[in-house]
Every structure is written in structure tokens, then in C-alpha cells.
Design an enzyme around this catalytic site. Structure first.
Site, PDB file in Angstrom:
ATOM      1  N   ASP A 194      48.777  39.077  47.227  1.00 39.56           N
ATOM      2  CA  ASP A 194      47.366  38.696  47.178  1.00 39.56           C
ATOM      3  C   ASP A 194      47.252  37.251  47.658  1.00 39.56           C
ATOM      4  O   ASP A 194      47.632  36.320  46.941  1.00 39.56           O
ATOM      5  CB  ASP A 194      46.843  38.849  45.747  1.00 39.56           C
ATOM      6  CG  ASP A 194      45.405  38.357  45.595  1.00 39.56           C
ATOM      7  OD1 ASP A 194      44.793  37.975  46.622  1.00 39.56           O
ATOM      8  OD2 ASP A 194      44.901  38.349  44.463  1.00 39.56           O
ATOM      9  N   CYS A 247      38.768  36.759  35.511  1.00 37.80           N
ATOM     10  CA  CYS A 247      39.275  38.073  35.907  1.00 37.80           C
ATOM     11  C   CYS A 247      40.793  38.150  35.757  1.00 37.80           C
ATOM     12  O   CYS A 247      41.481  38.718  36.608  1.00 37.80           O
ATOM     13  CB  CYS A 247      38.860  38.437  37.336  1.00 37.80           C
ATOM     14  SG  CYS A 247      37.087  38.505  37.561  1.00 37.80           S
ATOM     15  N   GLN A 268      43.878  33.092  47.191  1.00 34.80           N
ATOM     16  CA  GLN A 268      43.833  31.659  46.883  1.00 34.80           C
ATOM     17  C   GLN A 268      44.752  30.865  47.811  1.00 34.80           C
ATOM     18  O   GLN A 268      44.712  29.635  47.814  1.00 34.80           O
ATOM     19  CB  GLN A 268      44.253  31.409  45.425  1.00 34.80           C
ATOM     20  CG  GLN A 268      43.377  32.093  44.390  1.00 34.80           C
ATOM     21  CD  GLN A 268      41.988  31.494  44.292  1.00 34.80           C
ATOM     22  OE1 GLN A 268      41.734  30.371  44.728  1.00 34.80           O
ATOM     23  NE2 GLN A 268      41.057  32.248  43.730  1.00 34.80           N
ATOM     24  N   HIS A 326      45.191  38.638  38.972  1.00 35.46           N
ATOM     25  CA  HIS A 326      43.751  38.906  38.927  1.00 35.46           C
ATOM     26  C   HIS A 326      43.554  40.401  38.651  1.00 35.46           C
ATOM     27  O   HIS A 326      44.395  41.212  39.026  1.00 35.46           O
ATOM     28  CB  HIS A 326      43.181  38.526  40.302  1.00 35.46           C
ATOM     29  CG  HIS A 326      41.684  38.538  40.400  1.00 35.46           C
ATOM     30  ND1 HIS A 326      40.952  39.697  40.505  1.00 35.46           N
ATOM     31  CD2 HIS A 326      40.791  37.526  40.432  1.00 35.46           C
ATOM     32  CE1 HIS A 326      39.662  39.388  40.599  1.00 35.46           C
ATOM     33  NE2 HIS A 326      39.541  38.083  40.546  1.00 35.46           N
ATOM     34  N   LYS A 371      36.234  32.808  50.156  1.00 38.68           N
ATOM     35  CA  LYS A 371      36.906  31.654  49.555  1.00 38.68           C
ATOM     36  C   LYS A 371      37.446  30.707  50.622  1.00 38.68           C
ATOM     37  O   LYS A 371      38.006  29.658  50.303  1.00 38.68           O
ATOM     38  CB  LYS A 371      38.051  32.126  48.650  1.00 38.68           C
ATOM     39  CG  LYS A 371      37.616  32.953  47.445  1.00 38.68           C
ATOM     40  CD  LYS A 371      38.802  33.263  46.552  1.00 38.68           C
ATOM     41  CE  LYS A 371      38.585  34.434  45.621  1.00 38.68           C
ATOM     42  NZ  LYS A 371      37.548  34.233  44.589  1.00 38.68           N
TER      43      LYS A 371
END
Lengths: 411, 156
Positions: free
Chosen positions: A200, A368, A203, A124, A226
């Protein structure tokens, strides 16, 4: 035991809404932002209605309760992530701010000209741009882990890529391909090469049980919105000694021990990185979100999404054959419920416009992740992403909307 | 408000059969335009002669039906016009996009002749339905912003 999705749907007020003359909302954009259960909305409302006061300052009753609500939420979120202590969890605005925090504090004080930072081709922009910014200032080198044809990290050349690197930064799960990366293996590779690792988890945390202690990362970032929480709240996890060694990020109130006309000293972690009045209601809301996820069960959520992703891949391929491309790994067990699709030659913007008329919410665009889009040979894709409140009827509605789009642009 | 207001037949026609598609060879002036929202990219190549006349222009790149058809109609409208007339077209088109965006929620399309009574936008009027879909305005104006940039660079 599968999830009782029809009951779960009732917890999410937006999912009971209709659009375009009575069509129910088929929400398939949770990789973008998730819907919020009533319990999260209520927790934030209750905070404002009953104990609204600034934290860590007031000596009166409701100020103490506000502080307890915020720090209690920090403890529950830390536990949810598998942290050893709530001192390891810094609240930020979102994952983007968390990565910028690391780049500006650890990065600018540890990276020098010629140092290398290793990223992957599926990142991202939030993982890419902060290091471009450090590179512009410090002259560091960015290296890129390539992808295989089915959208997994190609690690054949990994030893050369990490050789001499100072940091390896990668996503735990791709927001475009759904690919679940081998986080433990990659953090071990980084450690062996003498590099730090930054994962990261934006997700990953909403969809798979996450244990930061086991994943082995030096830095782990995530965002609240999220994972059923409100917007404007996210976090950075790192071990206490790592955070202690880092210079502060934003300066201001809350993050100081003492301020004089000559200078200042910082307070202890995690507050050292939380200058200014924090988003208290959002932190309380995030606490309610992890309570909700814990009650449903992360393993149950993952199992549900594997089954539903399998249903989607199977039925959509059956219905549309070669007219439909779904990027990423073919095997549902190696991926999350994120499906980037290309349908006939219909541009994703046109595709999602027709889908919207059917009440089906998908994101169109580059997500992104422009370097990844270039690698896929596309400017944009349409992306369907699943969560615990989606069911087979939602996938069927996606199929029907695809069919309607195909008919509209049949030329 | 239905999809047929957005996807008018003339728009789909320009999407299926784009006019002035491709790239002019050098020394034609070349400008790339980006829509940061969706990643669409257009390449505009243009030749303006010594009298300030747009001799030729072409559009390349990728995009959705709205951005591609708008750019196609733009080339058809601009080719053979003077740079000054091209700028008038740009103004009229952008006004059509923004005036209506200020009236969101209003189902009436408003009167184009309030903008510039002397300028006939022709086929381009088919794009006025786009303003009911605010996120698509950037699609419709991508080619036009790229043309503006090209004209600015040529006159610099």
C-alpha cells in the site's frame, strides 16, 4: 537547496483562505487528503472546457484529444512510479478499490481454505477488510506481523509468519505512526517464502521518490488525492504477466473484446480492469499533479519533510515535555511527516475542536486503523501530517493551538 | 458562535465528574456502543425491574467531553424513570439534536418547547449548542443510541 515554501503555498488556493473570523488555514491533514495546486484544478477545468468527450470510442477530433489526454497522463503517472510500461498501470477509484480488485480477482482465484495471508498490525482498514471478506468466503487464515515499542514492524518471528503464506500485504508507510517500512526487504522475504506481495503506497508515493521496479512488489497500490491530485482516482501497478493472468474485476463496457449472447472475452490490460467510462478529468488532474511533484522534485520534498518533522518533534517536545506523546519512530529519517499525538488527557475530538478555532486542521479519530489503535492502547489520536506546503510557522501554530487547548481543558 | 456555546460549564462539570460511572455486575443487562467516526466505545449496564422501572444504570468506556457528559446527564435523567418515560426522553433529546441540525447556518437555537412542551430536559438543554457542530452530534447521541438498544433488547 530547501524548498521555497512561501512560493509553493501561493500555488494552493485553499491555503490562502481564512476561517473563523480571519484566521489563516494551517493545514496539517495531508495524510488524510492533500490540498490541490492551481495547475491541477486548471488542468481539469481545461479538459471540460476544451476537449470533453468520451475516450476510446469517438472518431472525432476532441474525442481523440480526450483519449490522448487520458493515456498521456497514464504514461506520465507510470513513469513517475518507475513502471516499465503504462500497460502496468490500472486506474481505479482509489487505493481501497485497488486492494479490493486484487482480493476479488487474484485472491478469489488463488486462495483456498487453509491458505494464509500475512498482514501487519499497522494496516489501514483498506488492507484488512478485503481479506476478512475473502476469509469469510474461502476460510483463509490471516496472520499479523507485530510491532515494536517504537512503532516499527517486529520481524523477529517473520520466517514462521510467512511460512506457507500465499500473500504478504503491508503499507510502505504508516498513516498513523509515520513509520517507513523496509519494503524491499519485505517483498524479498515474501518472494523467498513463495508468497506474493501487495504494498500500500498511499502514504509513500506523495512523499518519497517511488520506484515500483526496485521495490519488488507484485502489487503496488496508491491513491491520487493524497498526492496533490483530485479525489476519485487511484491506481494499481503490477507486472504485465501478473495482470494478464488475473480474471477481470468489474464487467461492462471498455473492458471487453467481444460480447455475444453466450458470453464475453476481455480486452487487453490495463483496460481489462477499467469497465465503464473512466474518471477522465480526474486522470488528467492526476497527470498534472505528478507534473507538479516532478517539477518540485521528490527528493527535495522528502528532504524538506525530514527537516520539518525534526523541527516539529524537537520544538513540541521542548514546549510540552511529558504532557505530549508523539507515537512512532523518534528518528525523523525513519519516518514520514505523520505525527499521531496525545496531549495531557484531552480527548482527540476535544483537542481538534479547540485547534479548529485557531485555524489549525488536524484529524482526530482511529485513522481507519483500529487494530493499531488497540495496540497503542488508545481509542483515538489527533494526527498532524505535513507536506511540501507546510513550514515552521505551521508547526509553531500547532504548538500554540496545543497550548490553547491545554488552557481550555485545564482541570 | 464560540466554543463556550459548545463547551458549556455544565457539560465540563459532567465531564470532570461523571455521574453513574462504571459497570453494574450481572445480571444487569450490558450493551456496548461504538462511534465509528472516532472509535469511542461506551458500555451501558442497566437494571429494569418487573414494573418496567429503571432501577439503576451505569456508563463505562471512553469518550470525548461531549459523549461522556451527554451520557452522564442521560443516566441522571433516566435513573428511577419508567422505560416508557426513558423512551420519551430519548425522543426529545434526539429531536433536539436533529431539529437543529436541519437549521444549520441559523444562529438561533430555536425553541425547545416546540418539541415537547411537557418534557423538561433539564441540564441536557446545555447540549443544544452541539448541533452547531454537526460532526459532534454523533458524540452526543452515542450513549442515547446505546440506551435505545438496551431497552429494545430488554423488551424483546
Amino acid at each position: 537547496m530547501g524548498l521555497n515554501v512561501s512560493e509553493i503555498k501561493k500555488d494552493f488556493p485553499v491555503l490562502g483562505q481564512t476561517v473563523h473570523d480571519g484566521r489563516r488555514i494551517v493545514y496539517l491533514d495531508s495524510a488524510n487528503t492533500s490540498q490541490k495546486p492551481q495547475s491541477v484544478i486548471d488542468a481539469m477545468g481545461r479538459y471540460y472546457e476544451t476537449i470533453n468527450a468520451n475516450v476510446h470510442r469517438g472518431t472525432y477530433k476532441i474525442a481523440e484529444e480526450a483519449t490522448n489526454a487520458m493515456e498521456g497522463a497514464r504514461g506520465r503517472v507510470a513513469t513517475f512510479l518507475g513502471a516499465n510500461s503504462s500497460r502496468e498501470l490500472v486506474f481505479t477509484k482509489n487505493a481501497t478499490e485497488s486492494i479490493n480488485l486484487v482480493a476479488n480477482t487474484w485472491g478469489r482465484s488463488n486462495l483456498n481454505e487453509g491458505d494464509a495471508v500475512v498482514l501487519t498490525m499497522m494496516e489501514h482498514h483498506a488492507t484488512i477488510v478485503p481479506w476478512h471478506m475473502v476469509a469469510a468466503e474461502k476460510g483463509i487464515e490471516l496472520r499479523w506481523i507485530p510491532l515494536t515499542a517504537d512503532g516499527q514492524l517486529d520481524l523477529t518471528d517473520i520466517d514462521r509468519l510467512v511460512d506457507g503464506a500465499k500473500l504478504v500485504s503491508f503499507t510502505a508507510m504508516s498513516n498513523v505512526l509515520g513509520t517507513i517500512n523496509p519494503v524491499e526487504r519485505l517483498t524479498e522475504i515474501a518472494r523467498s517464502a513463495g508468497a506474493m506481495s501487495l504494498v500500500d503506497g498511499s502514504q509513500h508515493v506523495p512523499h518519497l521518490a517511488t520506484n515500483v521496479a526496485e521495490l519488488g512488489a507484485d502489487f503496488f497500490v496508491f491513491t491520487g488525492h493524497k498526492m496533490l491530485g483530485p479525489t476519485g482516482i487511484g491506481g494499481l501497478w503490477a507486472q504485465e504477466e501478473t495482470l494478464d493472468a488475473m480474471p477481470p474485476f468489474l464487467g461492462g463496457g471498455e473492458m471487453i473484446l467481444n460480447v455475444t449472447t453466450e458470453g464475453f472475452t476481455t480486452t487487453e490490460i490495463p483496460w481489462k480492469f477499467e469497465a465503464g467510462t473512466p474518471p477522465i478529468a480526474e486522470i488528467v488532474g492526476l497527470g498534472a499533479a505528478v507534473d507538479y511533484l516532478t517539477a518540485v522534485g521528490m527528493d527535495e520534498i522528502r528532504q524538506h519533510e525530514v527537516e520539518l518533522t525534526g523541527y516539529a518533534l524537537r520544538t513540541l517536545h521542548d514546549r510540552f515535555g511529558d504532557d505530549l506523546t508523539i507515537h512512532g519512530p523518534a528518528e525523523p529519517a525513519s519516518r514520514g511527516g505523520v505525527m499521531s499525538i496525545q496531549f495531557k488527557d484531552i480527548h482527540p475530538h476535544d483537542l481538534t475542536q479547540i485547534m479548529d478555532q485557531n485555524g489549525v486542521c488536524l484529524r482526530a479519530g482511529h485513522h481507519c486503523a483500529k487494530p493499531l489503535m488497540k495496540a497503542l492502547g488508545a481509542n483515538a489520536t489527533a494526527r498532524a501530517s505535513l507536506y511540501l506546503y507546510n513550514d515552521e510557522a505551521d508547526i509553531d501554530a500547532l504548538g500554540d493551538a496545543l497550548e490553547a487547548s491545554g488552557e481550555f481543558f485545564d482541570f | 458562535m464560540g466554543l463556550e456555546d459548545l463547551y458549556r460549564e455544565i457539560i465540563l462539570d459532567h465531564y470532570r465528574s461523571p455521574r453513574n460511572r462504571g459497570e453494574l455486575p450481572p445480571p444487569a443487562h450490558r450493551v456496548e456502543g461504538f462511534n465509528p467516526l472516532c472509535g469511542d466505545e461506551v458500555v451501558l449496564t442497566i437494571e429494569v425491574d418487573d414494573e418496567g422501572m429503571v432501577k439503576d444504570l451505569k456508563i463505562g468506556g471512553q469518550g470525548c467531553s461531549i459523549s461522556q457528559s451527554s451520557a452522564s446527564m442521560m443516566t441522571a435523567a433516566i435513573k428511577g424513570k419508567s422505560a416508557a418515560e426513558a423512551r420519551e426522553f430519548i425522543e426529545a433529546f434526539k429531536t433536539m439534536m436533529s431539529i437543529h441540525s436541519k437549521e444549520l447556518g441559523d444562529d438561533e437555537h430555536g425553541e425547545l418547547d416546540q418539541i415537547d412542551p411537557d418534557l423538561d430536559l433539564g441540564d441536557l438543554e446545555a447540549l443544544k449548542g452541539v448541533v452547531q457542530y454537526p460532526v459532534r452530534i454523533k458524540c452526543a447521541t452515542l450513549g442515547w443510541n446505546t440506551l435505545t438498544q438496551a431497552l429494545d433488547e430488554l423488551s424483546a
